[in-house]
Write a protein that holds these residues in place. Structure first.
Motif, short mmCIF file in Angstrom:
data_model
loop_
_atom_site.label_atom_id
_atom_site.label_comp_id
_atom_site.label_asym_id
_atom_site.label_seq_id
_atom_site.Cartn_x
_atom_site.Cartn_y
_atom_site.Cartn_z
N GLY A 107 0.78 -1.22 0.00
CA GLY A 107 0.00 0.00 0.00
C GLY A 107 0.82 1.28 0.00
N LYS A 108 2.15 1.14 0.12
CA LYS A 108 2.99 2.36 0.15
C LYS A 108 3.29 2.85 -1.26
CE LYS A 108 5.25 1.65 4.57
NZ LYS A 108 6.49 1.36 5.27
N LEU A 109 3.57 4.15 -1.34
CA LEU A 109 3.96 4.77 -2.60
C LEU A 109 5.38 4.31 -2.98
CD1 LEU A 109 3.22 6.94 -4.75
CD2 LEU A 109 4.33 8.61 -3.26
N ALA A 110 5.63 4.07 -4.26
CA ALA A 110 6.95 3.61 -4.71
C ALA A 110 7.30 4.19 -6.07
CB ALA A 110 6.96 2.09 -4.78
N ALA A 111 8.60 4.13 -6.38
CA ALA A 111 9.05 4.52 -7.71
C ALA A 111 10.26 3.65 -8.06
CB ALA A 111 9.43 6.00 -7.74
N ALA A 112 10.51 3.46 -9.35
CA ALA A 112 11.65 2.66 -9.79
C ALA A 112 12.49 3.48 -10.77
CB ALA A 112 11.15 1.39 -10.47
N PHE A 113 13.81 3.32 -10.66
CA PHE A 113 14.69 4.12 -11.51
C PHE A 113 16.02 3.39 -11.74
CE2 PHE A 113 17.70 5.43 -8.22
CZ PHE A 113 16.96 5.21 -7.06
N GLY A 114 16.81 3.93 -12.66
CA GLY A 114 18.13 3.35 -12.85
C GLY A 114 18.82 3.89 -14.08
N SER A 115 20.13 3.84 -14.04
CA SER A 115 20.94 4.17 -15.20
C SER A 115 21.11 2.90 -16.04
CB SER A 115 22.30 4.70 -14.75
OG SER A 115 23.14 4.85 -15.87
N TYR A 116 21.27 3.09 -17.34
CA TYR A 116 21.44 1.94 -18.23
C TYR A 116 22.32 2.35 -19.41
CZ TYR A 116 18.28 4.10 -21.56
OH TYR A 116 17.72 4.96 -22.46
N GLY A 117 22.69 1.34 -20.22
CA GLY A 117 23.51 1.63 -21.39
C GLY A 117 22.76 1.53 -22.69
N TRP A 118 22.09 0.40 -22.94
CA TRP A 118 21.46 0.19 -24.24
C TRP A 118 20.09 -0.48 -24.20
CZ3 TRP A 118 26.18 -1.50 -22.54
CH2 TRP A 118 26.25 -2.83 -22.14
N SER A 119 19.77 -1.20 -23.12
CA SER A 119 18.47 -1.88 -23.12
C SER A 119 17.60 -1.43 -21.94
CB SER A 119 18.63 -3.39 -23.14
OG SER A 119 19.41 -3.82 -22.03
N GLY A 120 18.18 -1.26 -20.77
CA GLY A 120 17.48 -0.63 -19.64
C GLY A 120 16.32 -1.39 -19.03
N GLU A 121 16.43 -2.70 -18.90
CA GLU A 121 15.31 -3.48 -18.32
C GLU A 121 15.13 -3.27 -16.81
OE1 GLU A 121 17.53 -4.67 -20.38
OE2 GLU A 121 16.50 -5.76 -21.97
N ALA A 122 16.21 -3.01 -16.07
CA ALA A 122 16.15 -3.07 -14.60
C ALA A 122 14.99 -2.26 -13.97
CB ALA A 122 17.49 -2.70 -13.97
N ALA A 125 9.91 -2.20 -11.00
CA ALA A 125 8.52 -1.73 -10.85
C ALA A 125 7.57 -2.92 -10.75
CB ALA A 125 8.14 -0.83 -12.02
N GLU A 126 7.81 -3.94 -11.57
CA GLU A 126 6.97 -5.14 -11.56
C GLU A 126 7.04 -5.83 -10.19
OE1 GLU A 126 7.42 -7.28 -15.35
OE2 GLU A 126 7.56 -9.08 -14.07
N ASN A 139 4.14 -6.28 -7.36
CA ASN A 139 3.80 -7.61 -6.80
C ASN A 139 3.82 -7.61 -5.28
OD1 ASN A 139 3.37 -8.72 -9.28
ND2 ASN A 139 5.43 -9.57 -9.49
N LEU A 140 4.55 -6.65 -4.67
CA LEU A 140 4.54 -6.52 -3.21
C LEU A 140 3.36 -5.67 -2.74
CD1 LEU A 140 8.35 -5.93 -2.39
CD2 LEU A 140 7.04 -8.05 -2.19
N GLY A 141 2.56 -5.19 -3.70
CA GLY A 141 1.38 -4.41 -3.34
C GLY A 141 1.64 -2.92 -3.23
N MET A 142 2.79 -2.48 -3.74
CA MET A 142 3.11 -1.04 -3.66
C MET A 142 2.45 -0.29 -4.82
SD MET A 142 7.11 -1.15 -2.42
CE MET A 142 7.06 0.38 -1.47
#
Ligand SMILES: Cc1cc2nc3c(=O)[nH]c(=O)nc-3n(C[C@H](O)[C@H](O)[C@H](O)COP(=O)(O)O)c2cc1C
Length: 148
Positions: free
Chosen positions: A85-100, A105-106, A110-113
């Protein structure tokens, strides 16, 4: 009423690029008068994670994935930190594909955020424009917490 919300921005960064994004997000949050810490996943304590009202999580992309220690942090530490139920955000640096960030976020969903969409991805070392974008995400987190 004084604003007592707290946010944590947790990162794994091999050469400092994702750390710079994390620091800028935390800066944006504090600019809007919400307490924020930018911290390596390695130093993040479960009691602080439990006390946080919002948690942003970042990792750079390695071999098309989240770095394994961050994956473990999310699956084990964060999963046991009452984050539903908590607010969340996902971020990261990448080079060419950037999946992380997308995979993070997924996992957080799944943890309910409640994960802010879209994720924040910055190619290699953040430049001024990228830092501003990260600060804007921080301000958005703070405003969402204040309006909660
Ligand atoms: C061994 C290695 C593998 C990498 N694999 C990927 C990848 O699969 N996809 C991608 O977008 N970037 C990849 N990168 C690039 C990093 O994500 C990029 O350099 C990033 O800026 C590192 O950020 P950090 O300093 O926060 O760890 C890789 C880099 C290295 C050294």
């Amino acid at each position: 009423m004084p604003n007592t919300a707290k946010a944590m921005v947790v990162y794994l960064s091999t050469s400092g690029n994702t750390k710079a994004i994390s620091d800028a997000i935390a800066h944006g949050i504090s600019e809007r008068n919400v307490e924020a810490t930018s911290i390596s996943f390695y130093d993040a304590k479960i009691e602080d994670l439990k006390a946080a009202d919002a948690i942003a999580v970042g990792s750079s992309t390695f071999h098309y994935k989240i770095l394994p220690p961050m994956e473990k942090f999310i699956d084990e530490t964060l999963a046991n930190s009452d984050v539903k139920g908590k607010l969340a955000a996902a971020f990261g640096s990448y080079g060419w594909s950037g999946e992380a960030p997308v995979l993070i976020a997924e996992k957080l969903r799944n943890l309910g955020m409640n994960v802010i969409d879209p994720v924040l991805r910055i190619q290699y070392k953040p430049i001024d424009r990228d830092i501003k974008e990260a600060e804007r995400l921080g301000m958005d987190i703070a405003e969402k917490l204040k309006n909660a």
